[in-house]
Design an enzyme around this catalytic site. Sequence first.
Site, PDB file in Angstrom:
ATOM      1  N   PHE A  44       0.794  -1.231   0.000  1.00 45.81           N
ATOM      2  CA  PHE A  44       0.000   0.000   0.000  1.00 45.81           C
ATOM      3  C   PHE A  44       0.828   1.283   0.000  1.00 45.81           C
ATOM      4  CE2 PHE A  44      -3.741  -2.404   2.190  1.00 45.81           C
ATOM      5  CZ  PHE A  44      -4.085  -2.957   0.967  1.00 45.81           C
TER       6      PHE A  44
ATOM      7  N   PHE B 289       9.261  -4.870  -3.680  1.00 47.09           N
ATOM      8  CA  PHE B 289      10.323  -4.219  -2.909  1.00 47.09           C
ATOM      9  C   PHE B 289      11.157  -5.249  -2.149  1.00 47.09           C
ATOM     10  CE2 PHE B 289       7.056  -0.869  -3.231  1.00 47.09           C
ATOM     11  CZ  PHE B 289       7.824   0.115  -3.849  1.00 47.09           C
ATOM     12  N   GLY B 290      12.318  -4.783  -1.657  1.00 45.19           N
ATOM     13  CA  GLY B 290      13.170  -5.652  -0.846  1.00 45.19           C
ATOM     14  C   GLY B 290      12.457  -6.035   0.435  1.00 45.19           C
TER      15      GLY B 290
ATOM     16  N   GLU C 269       7.929  -2.404   5.716  1.00 45.87           N
ATOM     17  CA  GLU C 269       7.917  -2.365   7.181  1.00 45.87           C
ATOM     18  C   GLU C 269       6.531  -2.493   7.795  1.00 45.87           C
ATOM     19  OE1 GLU C 269       8.864   0.048   5.023  1.00 45.87           O
ATOM     20  OE2 GLU C 269       8.159   2.030   5.631  1.00 45.87           O
TER      21      GLU C 269
ATOM     22  N   HIS D  68      17.001  -2.950   8.323  1.00 43.92           N
ATOM     23  CA  HIS D  68      16.315  -1.745   7.831  1.00 43.92           C
ATOM     24  C   HIS D  68      14.836  -1.757   8.264  1.00 43.92           C
ATOM     25  CE1 HIS D  68      15.569   1.502   4.823  1.00 43.92           C
ATOM     26  NE2 HIS D  68      14.384   0.928   4.749  1.00 43.92           N
ATOM     27  N   GLU D  69      14.182  -2.876   8.040  1.00 42.57           N
ATOM     28  CA  GLU D  69      12.743  -2.937   8.370  1.00 42.57           C
ATOM     29  C   GLU D  69      12.528  -2.856   9.886  1.00 42.57           C
ATOM     30  OE1 GLU D  69      11.172  -2.403   5.780  1.00 42.57           O
ATOM     31  OE2 GLU D  69      12.688  -3.071   4.358  1.00 42.57           O
TER      32      GLU D  69
ATOM     33  N   HIS E 198      12.605   0.673  10.984  1.00 47.59           N
ATOM     34  CA  HIS E 198      11.344   1.387  10.707  1.00 47.59           C
ATOM     35  C   HIS E 198      10.365   1.305  11.885  1.00 47.59           C
ATOM     36  CE1 HIS E 198      11.318   3.041   6.705  1.00 47.59           C
ATOM     37  NE2 HIS E 198      11.686   1.912   6.118  1.00 47.59           N
TER      38      HIS E 198
ATOM     39  N   GLU F 156      12.838   7.423   5.494  1.00 50.52           N
ATOM     40  CA  GLU F 156      13.857   6.530   4.930  1.00 50.52           C
ATOM     41  C   GLU F 156      15.298   6.900   5.277  1.00 50.52           C
ATOM     42  OE1 GLU F 156      13.148   3.715   3.988  1.00 50.52           O
ATOM     43  OE2 GLU F 156      11.008   3.855   3.523  1.00 50.52           O
TER      44      GLU F 156
ATOM     45  N   ASP G 297       4.869   7.229  -6.634  1.00 52.08           N
ATOM     46  CA  ASP G 297       5.570   6.117  -7.305  1.00 52.08           C
ATOM     47  C   ASP G 297       6.510   6.634  -8.401  1.00 52.08           C
ATOM     48  OD1 ASP G 297       4.333   4.252  -5.721  1.00 52.08           O
ATOM     49  OD2 ASP G 297       2.804   3.707  -7.193  1.00 52.08           O
TER      50      ASP G 297
ATOM     51  N   TYR H  79      16.770   8.001   0.770  1.00 48.72           N
ATOM     52  CA  TYR H  79      17.461   7.013   1.603  1.00 48.72           C
ATOM     53  C   TYR H  79      18.896   7.454   1.874  1.00 48.72           C
ATOM     54  CZ  TYR H  79      13.685   3.726   0.383  1.00 48.72           C
ATOM     55  OH  TYR H  79      12.466   3.113   0.236  1.00 48.72           O
TER      56      TYR H  79
ATOM     57  N   ARG I  78      11.027  -7.440  -7.978  1.00 49.82           N
ATOM     58  CA  ARG I  78      11.610  -6.385  -7.139  1.00 49.82           C
ATOM     59  C   ARG I  78      12.111  -5.259  -8.039  1.00 49.82           C
ATOM     60  NH1 ARG I  78      16.472  -7.228  -2.705  1.00 49.82           N
ATOM     61  NH2 ARG I  78      16.438  -5.096  -1.870  1.00 49.82           N
TER      62      ARG I  78
HETATM   63  C1  LIG Z   1      10.955  11.482  -2.642  1.00 51.19           C
HETATM   64  C2  LIG Z   1      10.086  10.350  -2.930  1.00 51.19           C
HETATM   65  C3  LIG Z   1       8.704  10.642  -2.640  1.00 51.19           C
HETATM   66  C4  LIG Z   1       7.791   9.755  -2.432  1.00 51.19           C
HETATM   67  C5  LIG Z   1       8.011   8.312  -2.562  1.00 51.19           C
HETATM   68  C6  LIG Z   1       7.237   7.533  -1.573  1.00 51.19           C
HETATM   69  C7  LIG Z   1       6.828   6.306  -1.804  1.00 51.19           C
HETATM   70  C8  LIG Z   1       7.040   5.685  -3.117  1.00 51.19           C
HETATM   71  C9  LIG Z   1       6.363   4.402  -3.361  1.00 51.19           C
HETATM   72  O1  LIG Z   1       6.674   3.977  -4.658  1.00 51.19           O
HETATM   73  C10 LIG Z   1       6.560   3.317  -2.359  1.00 51.19           C
HETATM   74  C11 LIG Z   1       7.714   2.949  -1.833  1.00 51.19           C
HETATM   75  C12 LIG Z   1       7.816   1.807  -0.962  1.00 51.19           C
HETATM   76  C13 LIG Z   1       8.989   1.358  -0.510  1.00 51.19           C
HETATM   77  C14 LIG Z   1       9.103   0.181   0.289  1.00 51.19           C
HETATM   78  C15 LIG Z   1      10.267  -0.367   0.608  1.00 51.19           C
HETATM   79  C16 LIG Z   1      11.588   0.206   0.216  1.00 51.19           C
HETATM   80  O2  LIG Z   1      12.234   0.681   1.365  1.00 51.19           O
HETATM   81  C17 LIG Z   1      12.429  -0.779  -0.549  1.00 51.19           C
HETATM   82  C18 LIG Z   1      13.657  -0.180  -1.155  1.00 51.19           C
HETATM   83  C19 LIG Z   1      14.060  -0.816  -2.434  1.00 51.19           C
HETATM   84  C20 LIG Z   1      14.362  -2.284  -2.330  1.00 51.19           C
HETATM   85  O3  LIG Z   1      15.226  -2.684  -1.541  1.00 51.19           O
HETATM   86  O4  LIG Z   1      13.781  -3.086  -3.057  1.00 51.19           O
HETATM   87 ZN   LIG Z   2      12.572   1.753   4.249  1.00 48.90          ZN
END
Ligand SMILES: CC/C=C\C/C=C\C[C@@H](O)/C=C/C=C/C=C\[C@@H](O)CCCC(=O)O
Ligand SMILES: [Zn+2]
Length: 614
Positions: free
Chosen positions: A137, A266-267, A270, A294-295, A298, A317, A374, A382, A566
């Site tokens: 989500f 994703f990897g 959380e 990492h998780e 969070h 992040e 997205d 990060y 991923r």
């Molecule tokens: C500056 C960016 C602004 C908004 C982006 C926020 C969310 C983006 C959306 O696509 C969801 C992201 C979810 C990420 C979940 C887990 C990541 O931490 C995994 C990182 C990449 C990986 O290891 O596969």
């Molecule tokens: Zn994260």
Amino acid sequence: MAGLSPLDPSSYSRPEIAIVTNIELNLSVSFEKKIFTGFVDLHVQKVQEGADEVILDSKDLNITKILETELNTEVKYTIDEPFGEFGSKLTVELPNKNSKDYVFRIEYETSANASGLQWLSPDQTSGKKHPYLFSQFQAVHARSFLPCQDTPGVKNKYAATISAPPQLTVLMSAIRDRTRELHDGKLFHFVQDVPIPSYLIAIAIGALESRKIGPRSHVWAEEEIIEQSAFEFANTEHQLQTAESICGPYVWGIYDLLVLPPSFPFGGMENPCLTFVTPTLLAGDRSLVNVVAHEIAHSWTGNLITNRNFEHFWLNEGFTVFIERKILGRLLSPQDQDFQAMEGLAELKDAVKRLGADSPLTRLVVDLKGLHPDDAFSTVPYEKGQTFLRYLEEAVGGPSVFEPFLRKYFDTYKYESIDTVDFKTFFIKEFCPCGKDNKVKQIDWDLWLYGTGLPPYIPDYDKTVGEISIHLFETLSSWNETAEPTPVIADDVKYMSASQIIYFLQLVLDAPTVWSILKLTEIQRIFELEKNKNSEIKLRWLRICMKSQWEEKIADVLFWLNEVGRMKYVRPLYRDLYAWESARYKAIENFKANKKYMMHVSAYTVEKDLHLNE
Ligand SMILES: CC/C=C\C/C=C\C[C@@H](O)/C=C/C=C/C=C\[C@@H](O)CCCC(=O)O
Ligand SMILES: [Zn+2]
């Protein structure tokens, strides 16, 4: 912008008028129709005197009725036309009632193409017998599962009752309360008593097994990978205790892990009480468990203190990467902590190069007006975020000063949603920049927060752990492979850790020169890359092969692209294929054929990477 909120450009909801205070879901799943059907009770509180409506987010939901349960009356509602990928504004009339509090029962069903849900048929699972469903989500896909105020500025407790076929297990980002057998299925009940933003609601349903891996942890997965998963994540409790020693008590009760099918985008994610992870972490040697660190981090940064909207995603992040590396620093060594940061910096350099040093998306605080989260996602929040925190830590006198500050920050803002100005104000209050030469006074907040490109300061990371990778890279760079014998033998590299190999490959990938296939064949041989199960190694290796236009390896790339979802792997490889003219057509054809097996977010972003929507 099409009715989106001035407080959160990714949400229609207006919690400053009337706010959702509690969520109770009651749904049953249909794998045949790929939908959930049932109702949600939303507890709503009027915030503005005279408010006559509550505004929610929804996406592709089929809403059939809304009742105010205390008055037992049907209420009027409107659903606006959808705007882009943001879904539709749902406006519910507040019936005239003396009290400020309402409970709306919204009867609805989700749609088969809900962007936050991935439905797998039995043949797409490891067991091949039962279907599977999982959610993702973050950032703004909860609205495709339930009508809600889908902004991280609103936090709610939630409870859920989900009915599912008898052979399947339902898991959610909550405490599993009780399960009841029905004549034709099972009823699962969950409670999440810590208020969370909507993006942290999560669900998975499948033929799942579990193994206990610690006093408060189970790992869940399909039977075929459960033992491997239990082995890989056996050190979870150790990581949790280390995180607690840095951040304070863990408030979520249990910390379980769910290893998802390979199409998980994703990897890790959380989700509270139940981290979702990709099976690409199953390297067989625990070499990728930094994702679990990492998780776990969070649990404080992101889940306890949450970015108010996704423009401040770096607060989630950047802090999490910073804590993740502190956990690894404690468990391995301070040198390893710095080494991880060096690797992260290399990834950040790649991202800035790809986006452009003057791209607004390289800012720590981004402008998301008219831009879907997205489409803004990258490693910038990060790695630039963690670099900023490292810089702040150095400015105030190092970890012995900064870590107590962090604990105070967590304690002050726990259960809240904040923005960058809140953090800056808190920092400045704590480290009153009074003295003339005070390093704190010299912090250029605007440059760090709103400047584009690489961070204005790069810490002098300890290079001890990376030396072997740098040395190997230099040796192989200067090797004239057509005239000289190989300067490296397998024995020279046999003690290199997975991280050191990853860093070496990253150096090759980032090198200004393209290495010959002869040289690559040598690398493949000395590291036995054909047998390697580490997905971070595989990503860099395949990218190097594409950079050198090693034709024969295209098939390996396509095979992997069809196996994993991923985005960290799929997107750069598709981009590499696209950039290589004679591989472009194959990439596009492959994507078109496999798109239906990818989760919405992966397909949506790769489609853009391949310029198919222009
Ligand atoms: C500056 C960016 C602004 C908004 C982006 C926020 C969310 C983006 C959306 O696509 C969801 C992201 C979810 C990420 C979940 C887990 C990541 O931490 C995994 C990182 C990449 C990986 O290891 O596969
Ligand atoms: Zn994260």
